[in-house]
Scaffold this motif. Structure first.
Motif, short mmCIF file in Angstrom:
data_model
loop_
_atom_site.label_atom_id
_atom_site.label_comp_id
_atom_site.label_asym_id
_atom_site.label_seq_id
_atom_site.Cartn_x
_atom_site.Cartn_y
_atom_site.Cartn_z
N ARG A 221 0.82 -1.21 0.00
CA ARG A 221 0.00 0.00 0.00
C ARG A 221 0.86 1.26 0.00
N THR A 222 1.93 1.22 0.78
CA THR A 222 2.82 2.38 0.84
C THR A 222 3.49 2.62 -0.51
N SER A 227 -0.70 9.22 -4.13
CA SER A 227 -0.59 10.61 -3.71
C SER A 227 0.85 11.11 -3.73
N ARG A 228 1.80 10.18 -3.88
CA ARG A 228 3.22 10.54 -3.92
C ARG A 228 3.87 9.84 -5.12
N LEU A 234 9.18 4.70 -2.10
CA LEU A 234 10.25 3.75 -1.78
C LEU A 234 11.11 4.25 -0.63
N ASP A 235 11.34 5.56 -0.57
CA ASP A 235 12.08 6.12 0.56
C ASP A 235 11.33 5.91 1.87
N ILE A 236 10.02 6.13 1.83
CA ILE A 236 9.21 5.94 3.04
C ILE A 236 9.19 4.47 3.45
N VAL A 251 11.02 -3.44 -1.91
CA VAL A 251 11.73 -2.17 -2.10
C VAL A 251 12.97 -2.39 -2.95
N ALA A 252 13.74 -3.43 -2.64
CA ALA A 252 14.96 -3.71 -3.39
C ALA A 252 14.65 -4.02 -4.84
#
Length: 279
Positions: A221-222, A227-228, A234-236, A251-252
């Motif tokens: 979800r992140t 919205s970003r 990915l940073d978050i 992420v990787a």
């Protein structure tokens, strides 16, 4: 302990000089084994199987009629140099499956892992790398240079574009055209395929805990929060899920994409194919 029997080769089979056949293997009627082939122990080629090129078949594999393994790559840039196909242990290869050697202008090797199940008419093209415990259903096809992770399921008549990466534990639904990378644990379907959430069923079957599944869902979800930007997400995610190796694998995977195309959720929402209170 009784000694393992020598290979059994049917009188109608052709095994060219130089081929190596392991103990306990069976080469059935009308098979053709080329001179640069290496077949492990307890391999069963049922009948009418062609194995050519520099092909290695691991112990315990079973190959059904009309399969063709190790043919030249369907790549016009290939100049005829020696390249290889390696098939891992305990792999089942059903009727009319094709797997090609690598091309000498690329990786030079096609590699298929252990415990695979390749159903009728599926195809592994030149220079692909296929992980362990992969299932390709009837008519599923990989174009050249694909990288398929472990525990991936590819549905029938689904085609994966050249150079695409499919992450571990992903599920590609049948009759889909997959134009780019699919994240680990992703569930993709459609023409052209979109991410439709996570492969929750496959995650459960693999033994993942409920806590780990929920963590991956939150990371999903992140990462796909519209919205970003993806870079911001990915940073978050890198910060919020730093203590979860499973979430960080997503992420990787995306961080290493460079300029590669990857499969995204549809515009009407990312989804995650599950509810928070699932058992």
């Amino acid at each position: 302990m009784a000694q393992k029997q020598e290979a059994v080769i049917h009188p109608s089979a052709v095994v060219e000089t130089g081929a190596v056949i392991g103990k306990g293997s069976r080469i059935g009627p009308f098979c053709h084994i080329g001179p640069d082939v290496r077949i492990g122990e307890d391999v069963d080629l049922i009948s009418h199987v062609a194995v050519m090129g520099a092909t290695t078949i691991g112990n315990g594999c079973k190959v059904f009629p009309q399969a063709v393994l190790g043919a030249l790559p369907q790549n016009l840039k290939h100049t005829g140099g020696r390249t290889t196909l390696t098939i891992g242990r305990n792999t089942i290869i059903r009727e009319s499956v094709t797997m090609h050697i690598g091309s000498d202008t690329s990786r030079g090797a096609t590699i298929v892992g252990d415990n695979g199940y390749f159903m009728a008419y599926s195809h592994v093209a030149h220079d692909c790398t296929v992980g362990n415990n992969v299932t390709m259903a009837n008519g599923a096809t990989l174009a050249g240079h694909c990288e398929i992770g472990d525990n991936v399921v590819i549905g029938g008549l689904t085609a994966v574009h050249q150079f695409a990466r499919i992450g571990n534990n992903a599920f590609l639904s049948g009759c889909s055209a997959v134009p780019g990378d699919v994240i680990p644990f992703g569930l993709a379907r459609g023409n052209l395929a979109k991410l439709r959430g996570l492969n929750i069923v496959g995650m459960r079957r693999s033994g993942m805990s409920k806590a780990d599944i929920q963590t991956v869902r939150r990371a999903y979800r992140t990462i796909f929060d519209r919205s970003r930007t993806l870079s911001e997400n990915l940073d978050i995610a890198s910060r919020d899920f730093a203590d979860s190796p499973i979430a960080m694998s997503l992420v990787a995977f995306l961080s290493e994409r460079g300029k590669r195309y990857f499969v995204t959720p549809p515009l009407d929402g990312a989804g995650d194919d599950g509810a928070d209170d699932e058992n």
